[in-house]
Design an enzyme around this catalytic site. Structure first.
Site, PDB file in Angstrom:
ATOM      1  NE  ARG A   7       0.480  -1.490   2.909  1.00 51.81           N
ATOM      2  CZ  ARG A   7       1.401  -0.519   2.892  1.00 51.81           C
ATOM      3  NH1 ARG A   7       2.122  -0.328   1.794  1.00 51.81           N
ATOM      4  NH2 ARG A   7       1.605   0.228   3.961  1.00 51.81           N
ATOM      5  CE  LYS A  50       4.123   1.521   7.544  1.00 55.14           C
ATOM      6  NZ  LYS A  50       4.737   2.598   6.712  1.00 55.14           N
ATOM      7  CE1 TYR A  81       8.918   0.466   1.201  1.00 49.92           C
ATOM      8  CE2 TYR A  81       6.947  -0.814   1.700  1.00 49.92           C
ATOM      9  CZ  TYR A  81       7.782  -0.202   0.778  1.00 49.92           C
ATOM     10  OH  TYR A  81       7.493  -0.261  -0.556  1.00 49.92           O
ATOM     11  CG  HIS A 129       9.884   4.807   6.517  1.00 47.92           C
ATOM     12  ND1 HIS A 129      10.275   5.379   5.322  1.00 47.92           N
ATOM     13  CD2 HIS A 129       8.888   3.927   6.212  1.00 47.92           C
ATOM     14  CE1 HIS A 129       9.546   4.876   4.335  1.00 47.92           C
ATOM     15  NE2 HIS A 129       8.710   3.995   4.836  1.00 47.92           N
ATOM     16  CD  GLU A 151      12.942   2.444   4.576  1.00 49.70           C
ATOM     17  OE1 GLU A 151      13.373   2.713   5.712  1.00 49.70           O
ATOM     18  OE2 GLU A 151      12.265   1.425   4.331  1.00 49.70           O
ATOM     19  CB  SER A 195       6.428   5.838  -4.688  1.00 52.67           C
ATOM     20  OG  SER A 195       7.373   5.741  -3.645  1.00 52.67           O
ATOM     21  CG  ASP A 212      12.242  17.800  -8.450  1.00 56.59           C
ATOM     22  OD1 ASP A 212      11.685  16.873  -7.850  1.00 56.59           O
ATOM     23  OD2 ASP A 212      13.472  17.877  -8.592  1.00 56.59           O
ATOM     24  NE  ARG A 263      10.922  13.097 -12.407  1.00 58.07           N
ATOM     25  CZ  ARG A 263      10.258  12.189 -13.112  1.00 58.07           C
ATOM     26  NH1 ARG A 263      10.642  11.868 -14.349  1.00 58.07           N
ATOM     27  NH2 ARG A 263       9.202  11.595 -12.596  1.00 58.07           N
ATOM     28  CB  ALA A 323       7.348  13.174   2.721  1.00 57.49           C
ATOM     29  CG  ASP A 348       5.819   6.204   6.126  1.00 53.96           C
ATOM     30  OD1 ASP A 348       5.246   6.141   7.223  1.00 53.96           O
ATOM     31  OD2 ASP A 348       5.489   5.522   5.149  1.00 53.96           O
ATOM     32  CG  ASN A 367      -0.870   2.746   7.098  1.00 55.49           C
ATOM     33  OD1 ASN A 367      -1.374   3.771   7.535  1.00 55.49           O
ATOM     34  ND2 ASN A 367      -1.383   1.549   7.354  1.00 55.49           N
TER      35      ASN A 367
END
Length: 368
Positions: free
Chosen positions: A15, A75, A94, A96, A118, A134, A198, A203, A268, A270, A300
């Site tokens: 990217r 990244k 991003y 993280h 993020e 996402s 969840d 939700r 998840a 990252d 990624n």
């Protein structure tokens, strides 16, 4: 403002921080943009596409960092980039931080301003710069889970949607956010029997109304997850605590509940990962096996489809990049509370509480 777009150097990352269309918008606002030579090629954008809209091409990553006031990328910087980052330079990408102490320490030492995609968060708790990636990662998680179920890839040899007379596979999605919903919809579209778990009942009600009939909802608890695992073929971990480390929802002792050749996809990773046995992998070497269970933990995932991902990311980041360039980071963050929440490290200080808490570092609230 002078805005630099370097070439991504993380393994398997194709990217680029901004499309030519995004660059054109920044130039129309009176800013200068320099793009590293071949930075956009992996996403399908040639140097000429950038020069045609007024950008300058610089030959090396060192040139881009040395020239720019603001760096826009995809990244987090990796070790070779650490010494290139200047004091007071704005990095918009991003990060993280909660899963990477060496990166945190390096950015503190640099004196740069680190504004993380993020953790940019609107008043209604949406994460607008996380959503597009996402959506891609969720769809890709279901596709990769189905791919690695093949016996030739180490899986249990099941076709995700089955065929007439043969039951489809069962997919468990942990987390009902953007990633989870995208994964559930993709898996359901391929014919799987999907359960999405969840802890938010509102939700779960939304998902129950909005998803296909082969998607079922479940309240997330250790008991309920354990009860699902013996009949599950693919588990997709998509839990997110903005800016914080992800809790482990499946520990190693729970792996024996799964059938050999089942697949765990940890979207998840990252932020530390949903599974105790997860560790980051790359597109070049994406899977490993623990106790007979395949783990796909590529950090990624959207990098596998860089053209789609780069366009989707620029669509989301551009308005904020323009704000930062037009006003400078201080005024832009003062005027826009969502953007202010993206400030994680500012000139040697941790300004995002979750990052400070994870690493036991002093926390200093943003003062603009």
């Amino acid at each position: 403002m002078k805005i630099g777009i370097p070439k991504e150097i993380k393994q398997g990352e194709s990217r680029v921080g901004m499309t030519p269309a995004g660059v054109a918008e920044l130039i129309n606002h009176g800013h200068q943009v320099s793009v590293q030579h071949t930075a956009g090629e992996g996403s399908g954008f040639a140097d000429d596409d950038y020069t045609k809209v007024g950008a300058t091409i610089l030959p090396t990553i060192e040139d881009v960092y040395a020239w720019a006031d603001m760096i826009v990328k995809v990244k987090e910087p990796i070790e070779p980039e650490y010494p290139l980052i200047k004091k007071d330079q704005l990095l918009f990408t991003y990060f993280h931080f909660a899963s990477d102490r060496p990166l945190t320490d390096a950015m503190l030492k640099s004196g740069a301003v680190c504004l993380a995609y993020e953790t940019v968060q609107t008043a209604d708790h949406r994460l607008p710069l996380l959503v597009p990636m996402s959506e891609v990662a969720g769809r890709m998680a279901a596709l990769n889970g189905a791919f690695y179920l093949q016996k030739t890839k180490g899986g249990n040899g099941k076709l995700i949607g089955g065929v007439p007379g043969v039951k489809p596979t069962r997919v468990l999605v942990l987390g009902g956010g953007t990633v989870g919903e995208a994964a559930a919809r993709m898996a359901a579209g391929m014919g799987a029997e999907v359960t999405i778990a969840d802890i938010s009942l509102p939700r779960l009600r939304e998902l129950d109304l909005q998803t296909p009939v082969n998607v079922h909802t479940l309240y997330s608890s250790v008991h309920n997850i354990k009860a699902e695992l013996p009949t599950t073929d693919i588990v997709i971990g998509s839990v997110l605590v903005p800016g914080d480390k992800t809790p482990h929802l499946i520990n190693r002792d729970m792996l024996h509940l799964l059938k050999p050749g089942s697949v765990l996809v940890d979207v998840a990773i990252d932020q530390g990962g949903c599974f105790e046995t997860s560790h980051p992998t790359t597109h070049a070497d994406p899977v490993y096996t623990v106790d007979g269970i395949l783990h796909y933990c590529v950090a990624n995932i959207p990098g596998a489809v860089p053209n789609t991902s780069t366009i989707a990311l620029t669509n989301a980041t551009l308005r904020y990049a323009v704000e930062l360039a037009d006003k400078g980071w201080r005024k832009a963050c003062k005027d826009d509370e969502a953007l202010q929440k993206g400030l994680n490290i500012v000139q040697g200080k941790v300004t995002f509480k979750a990052v400070a808490d994870v690493w036991g570092l002093p926390y200093e609230p943003v003062s603009l």
